[in-house]
Motif scaffolding. Sequence first.
Motif, PDB file in Angstrom:
ATOM      1  N   ILE A  32     -72.547-120.152  -4.304  1.00 24.88           N
ATOM      2  CA  ILE A  32     -72.754-118.633  -3.985  1.00 24.88           C
ATOM      3  C   ILE A  32     -74.159-118.080  -4.270  1.00 24.88           C
ATOM      4  CG2 ILE A  32     -72.732-117.971  -7.221  1.00 24.88           C
ATOM      5  CD1 ILE A  32     -70.114-115.783  -6.082  1.00 24.88           C
ATOM      6  N   PRO A  34     -75.726-114.874  -5.318  1.00 27.26           N
ATOM      7  CA  PRO A  34     -75.615-113.383  -6.609  1.00 27.26           C
ATOM      8  C   PRO A  34     -76.476-112.467  -5.702  1.00 27.26           C
ATOM      9  CG  PRO A  34     -76.076-115.211  -7.687  1.00 27.26           C
ATOM     10  CD  PRO A  34     -76.356-115.720  -6.529  1.00 27.26           C
ATOM     11  N   GLN A  35     -77.811-112.470  -5.067  1.00 22.45           N
ATOM     12  CA  GLN A  35     -78.706-111.216  -4.613  1.00 22.45           C
ATOM     13  C   GLN A  35     -79.869-112.096  -3.753  1.00 22.45           C
ATOM     14  OE1 GLN A  35     -81.326-110.043  -7.588  1.00 22.45           O
ATOM     15  NE2 GLN A  35     -79.378-108.316  -8.774  1.00 22.45           N
ATOM     16  N   THR A  40     -77.582-106.016  -4.570  1.00 17.65           N
ATOM     17  CA  THR A  40     -76.245-107.913  -5.061  1.00 17.65           C
ATOM     18  C   THR A  40     -75.041-107.559  -3.389  1.00 17.65           C
ATOM     19  OG1 THR A  40     -76.072-106.538  -7.148  1.00 17.65           O
ATOM     20  CG2 THR A  40     -74.289-108.159  -6.315  1.00 17.65           C
ATOM     21  N   ASN A  42     -73.378-111.019  -4.005  1.00 17.31           N
ATOM     22  CA  ASN A  42     -71.852-112.095  -4.248  1.00 17.31           C
ATOM     23  C   ASN A  42     -71.443-113.051  -3.327  1.00 17.31           C
ATOM     24  OD1 ASN A  42     -72.316-111.682  -6.977  1.00 17.31           O
ATOM     25  ND2 ASN A  42     -71.552-109.734  -7.063  1.00 17.31           N
ATOM     26  N   ARG A  44     -70.752-115.690  -1.017  1.00 12.21           N
ATOM     27  CA  ARG A  44     -69.748-117.316  -0.807  1.00 12.21           C
ATOM     28  C   ARG A  44     -70.536-117.899   0.631  1.00 12.21           C
ATOM     29  NH1 ARG A  44     -66.105-117.860  -5.316  1.00 12.21           N
ATOM     30  NH2 ARG A  44     -64.741-119.809  -3.795  1.00 12.21           N
TER      31      ARG A  44
END
Length: 71
Positions: A32, A34-35, A40, A42, A44
């Motif tokens: 993942i 996140p940023q 942001t 997120n 995957r």
Amino acid sequence: MTLKFDDKEFDGADKIILIEKCDPYIGGGNYIMPQWENKTVNQRLWLCAVTEFVFGYIPETIFVKKEASSI
């Protein structure tokens, strides 16, 4: 665009974090991000077994940054 990847943290890099190492049949790992560039996301992603070939193992964290292209 050029991306710089490393298994060691460096200035301005975003993190890609291992969620699950895939079995040897599939290879690679589920990660993942996140940023990305202070936003942001997120996101995957699955990184294939080439990740293990490049780093010599499946890293818990991969650091990535967009760099200016010389072209």
